[in-house]
Design a protein around this motif. Sequence first.
Motif, PDB file in Angstrom:
ATOM      1  N   ILE A 148      -3.989 -60.631  95.087  1.00 37.21           N
ATOM      2  CA  ILE A 148      -3.409 -61.886  94.617  1.00 37.21           C
ATOM      3  C   ILE A 148      -2.773 -62.575  95.819  1.00 37.21           C
ATOM      4  N   VAL A 149      -3.017 -63.875  95.993  1.00 37.98           N
ATOM      5  CA  VAL A 149      -2.476 -64.604  97.133  1.00 37.98           C
ATOM      6  C   VAL A 149      -1.509 -65.682  96.661  1.00 37.98           C
ATOM      7  N   ILE A 150      -0.388 -65.819  97.389  1.00 39.86           N
ATOM      8  CA  ILE A 150       0.645 -66.791  97.056  1.00 39.86           C
ATOM      9  C   ILE A 150       1.134 -67.438  98.354  1.00 39.86           C
ATOM     10  N   ASP A 151       1.374 -68.738  98.335  1.00 39.47           N
ATOM     11  CA  ASP A 151       1.993 -69.396  99.480  1.00 39.47           C
ATOM     12  C   ASP A 151       3.433 -68.906  99.602  1.00 39.47           C
ATOM     13  N   ALA A 152       3.858 -68.605 100.817  1.00 35.73           N
ATOM     14  CA  ALA A 152       5.194 -68.052 101.027  1.00 35.73           C
ATOM     15  C   ALA A 152       5.647 -68.356 102.451  1.00 35.73           C
ATOM     16  N   LYS A 153       6.966 -68.365 102.630  1.00 40.39           N
ATOM     17  CA  LYS A 153       7.509 -68.649 103.961  1.00 40.39           C
ATOM     18  C   LYS A 153       8.742 -67.794 104.224  1.00 40.39           C
ATOM     19  N   ALA A 154       8.684 -67.047 105.310  1.00 37.05           N
ATOM     20  CA  ALA A 154       9.835 -66.290 105.774  1.00 37.05           C
ATOM     21  C   ALA A 154      10.426 -67.022 106.972  1.00 37.05           C
ATOM     22  N   ASN A 155      11.695 -67.379 106.861  1.00 33.79           N
ATOM     23  CA  ASN A 155      12.342 -68.156 107.915  1.00 33.79           C
ATOM     24  C   ASN A 155      13.703 -67.547 108.211  1.00 33.79           C
ATOM     25  N   GLY A 156      13.794 -66.832 109.331  1.00 37.30           N
ATOM     26  CA  GLY A 156      15.057 -66.188 109.667  1.00 37.30           C
ATOM     27  C   GLY A 156      15.413 -65.119 108.659  1.00 37.30           C
ATOM     28  N   THR A 178       0.099 -69.248  92.937  1.00 39.31           N
ATOM     29  CA  THR A 178      -0.515 -67.929  92.741  1.00 39.31           C
ATOM     30  C   THR A 178      -1.998 -68.040  92.408  1.00 39.31           C
ATOM     31  N   LYS A 179      -2.800 -67.255  93.139  1.00 36.22           N
ATOM     32  CA  LYS A 179      -4.266 -67.304  92.973  1.00 36.22           C
ATOM     33  C   LYS A 179      -4.834 -65.895  93.020  1.00 36.22           C
ATOM     34  N   ILE A 180      -5.740 -65.601  92.111  1.00 39.02           N
ATOM     35  CA  ILE A 180      -6.446 -64.319  92.124  1.00 39.02           C
ATOM     36  C   ILE A 180      -7.563 -64.414  93.153  1.00 39.02           C
ATOM     37  N   LEU A 181      -7.464 -63.615  94.202  1.00 39.86           N
ATOM     38  CA  LEU A 181      -8.440 -63.703  95.288  1.00 39.86           C
ATOM     39  C   LEU A 181      -9.685 -62.889  94.997  1.00 39.86           C
ATOM     40  N   THR A 182      -9.504 -61.688  94.501  1.00 41.09           N
ATOM     41  CA  THR A 182     -10.640 -60.874  94.052  1.00 41.09           C
ATOM     42  C   THR A 182     -10.494 -60.718  92.537  1.00 41.09           C
ATOM     43  N   SER A 234      15.946 -60.981  94.711  1.00 41.52           N
ATOM     44  CA  SER A 234      14.661 -61.315  94.096  1.00 41.52           C
ATOM     45  C   SER A 234      14.057 -62.558  94.741  1.00 41.52           C
ATOM     46  N   ALA A 235      12.763 -62.459  95.063  1.00 43.51           N
ATOM     47  CA  ALA A 235      12.031 -63.614  95.578  1.00 43.51           C
ATOM     48  C   ALA A 235      11.244 -64.300  94.473  1.00 43.51           C
ATOM     49  N   GLY A 236      11.148 -63.656  93.311  1.00 40.66           N
ATOM     50  CA  GLY A 236      10.413 -64.230  92.199  1.00 40.66           C
ATOM     51  C   GLY A 236       9.406 -63.267  91.613  1.00 40.66           C
ATOM     52  N   LYS A 237       8.878 -63.632  90.453  1.00 42.81           N
ATOM     53  CA  LYS A 237       7.896 -62.812  89.750  1.00 42.81           C
ATOM     54  C   LYS A 237       6.501 -63.416  89.860  1.00 42.81           C
ATOM     55  N   ILE A 238       5.518 -62.523  89.844  1.00 42.27           N
ATOM     56  CA  ILE A 238       4.121 -62.949  89.773  1.00 42.27           C
ATOM     57  C   ILE A 238       3.688 -62.782  88.328  1.00 42.27           C
ATOM     58  N   ASP A 239       3.596 -63.888  87.637  1.00 48.25           N
ATOM     59  CA  ASP A 239       3.368 -63.887  86.191  1.00 48.25           C
ATOM     60  C   ASP A 239       1.902 -64.149  85.884  1.00 48.25           C
ATOM     61  N   LEU A 240       1.137 -63.066  85.805  1.00 39.43           N
ATOM     62  CA  LEU A 240      -0.281 -63.147  85.460  1.00 39.43           C
ATOM     63  C   LEU A 240      -0.539 -62.219  84.281  1.00 39.43           C
ATOM     64  N   ALA A 241      -1.089 -62.755  83.207  1.00 41.05           N
ATOM     65  CA  ALA A 241      -1.212 -62.006  81.951  1.00 41.05           C
ATOM     66  C   ALA A 241      -2.018 -60.717  82.094  1.00 41.05           C
ATOM     67  N   LEU A 257       1.147 -64.822 101.417  1.00 45.35           N
ATOM     68  CA  LEU A 257       1.448 -63.441 101.037  1.00 45.35           C
ATOM     69  C   LEU A 257       0.330 -62.945 100.137  1.00 45.35           C
ATOM     70  N   VAL A 258      -0.209 -61.773 100.458  1.00 45.99           N
ATOM     71  CA  VAL A 258      -1.235 -61.147  99.626  1.00 45.99           C
ATOM     72  C   VAL A 258      -0.638 -59.860  99.051  1.00 45.99           C
ATOM     73  N   VAL A 259      -0.733 -59.698  97.739  1.00 46.09           N
ATOM     74  CA  VAL A 259      -0.230 -58.487  97.099  1.00 46.09           C
ATOM     75  C   VAL A 259      -1.342 -57.837  96.311  1.00 46.09           C
ATOM     76  N   VAL A 260      -1.244 -56.522  96.178  1.00 51.10           N
ATOM     77  CA  VAL A 260      -2.176 -55.757  95.343  1.00 51.10           C
ATOM     78  C   VAL A 260      -1.517 -55.542  93.981  1.00 51.10           C
ATOM     79  N   MET A 261      -2.276 -55.812  92.914  1.00 51.74           N
ATOM     80  CA  MET A 261      -1.766 -55.579  91.561  1.00 51.74           C
ATOM     81  C   MET A 261      -2.798 -54.846  90.722  1.00 51.74           C
ATOM     82  N   ASP A 262      -2.321 -54.011  89.797  1.00 52.41           N
ATOM     83  CA  ASP A 262      -3.203 -53.297  88.885  1.00 52.41           C
ATOM     84  C   ASP A 262      -3.722 -54.251  87.805  1.00 52.41           C
ATOM     85  N   ARG A 263      -4.960 -54.073  87.460  1.00 44.20           N
ATOM     86  CA  ARG A 263      -5.499 -54.786  86.298  1.00 44.20           C
ATOM     87  C   ARG A 263      -5.052 -54.060  85.021  1.00 44.20           C
ATOM     88  N   LYS A 264      -4.640 -54.826  84.025  1.00 42.59           N
ATOM     89  CA  LYS A 264      -4.212 -54.208  82.759  1.00 42.59           C
ATOM     90  C   LYS A 264      -5.423 -53.755  81.959  1.00 42.59           C
TER      91      LYS A 264
END
Length: 297
Positions: A28-36, A46-50, A266-273, A290-297
């Motif tokens: 899952i890919v999300i736009d994100a910014k780390a600054n200091g 939030t976008k499902i990449l695969t 908390s930076a936030g939740k990834i809300d995908l059903a 930011l790319v994260v790995v998530m389990d499929r339900k």
Amino acid sequence: MQKQFISTLIVFVLFSSLAIAQTATDLIVIDAKANGNKFHLETNTTKILTDRNLYDNQPSFINEKQMAFSAADEKGNHDIIIYNFEADKFTNLTKTSELNEFSPAITDCGLYVSAVTVEEDGKQRLWLYPTNFGEPELLYDDIEPVGYYDWYDNRAAMFVLGSPNKLIYPFSKEDILTISQNVGRTVKKKPKSSIITYIDKSDKKEENGKIRYAIKGYDLKKKKTLEFGYTYPGSEDFIWLNKNLLLMGNEEELFYRKAKRSSWESAGKIDLASYQNISQMAYSPKLRKLVVVMDRK
């Protein structure tokens, strides 16, 4: 092929997140910014990449445009795939029916993508795959079984399975340093430093029924151990967003903190059903992705 699959399964069950017999995962890919000392997650991007009912895992950015990850095909074979964000295109870096490749990362020289490769006889060693699609090379012929690793000064700090598991760094073939023992599965170099960070499972505490492990580091230049507080309760996968900030996931939520502080924010939740349980992550400061790995339900 059946014999190879069984031996591969036995080895990787011991590593849990590398195991073949596990829940299907997506990137899952999300736009994100780390600054200091701050981290902003744009959850509306939030976008499902695969999107496959198979194993897509272990993302790692290899340059300003591309990311590598390990992916399984329908026959259970694992290869390294390159995704180009600019072209929105997937390309096989490896396509080996007799081998299985995991945990890709770019080498310090930038000419190779390294990967933990499970060979035909079950050996689990670190190999180098040229980015120009040339012939792969075995890096350390006598160090195995390797599970996880990261790079510093053109050498790999490696998690090696044993009793107990240990983290090593080969200054040379004859001079191999054992950094720590009973380590967890995360091995990450702290950005812009000579520090390899890891989870020390011998140093833990319980909080509300969940375990928090110590995050420690070893400075390979100064040759001393450092402490970076404890993990988020119940989680083991972390990454560095920059030289100041650590990031971890728990269930569907992301948490970050300054390395010198104890409390996670908390930076936030990834809300995908259809998804749950964030595990491994990768961040590109240049792409601000930011790319994260998530389990499929």
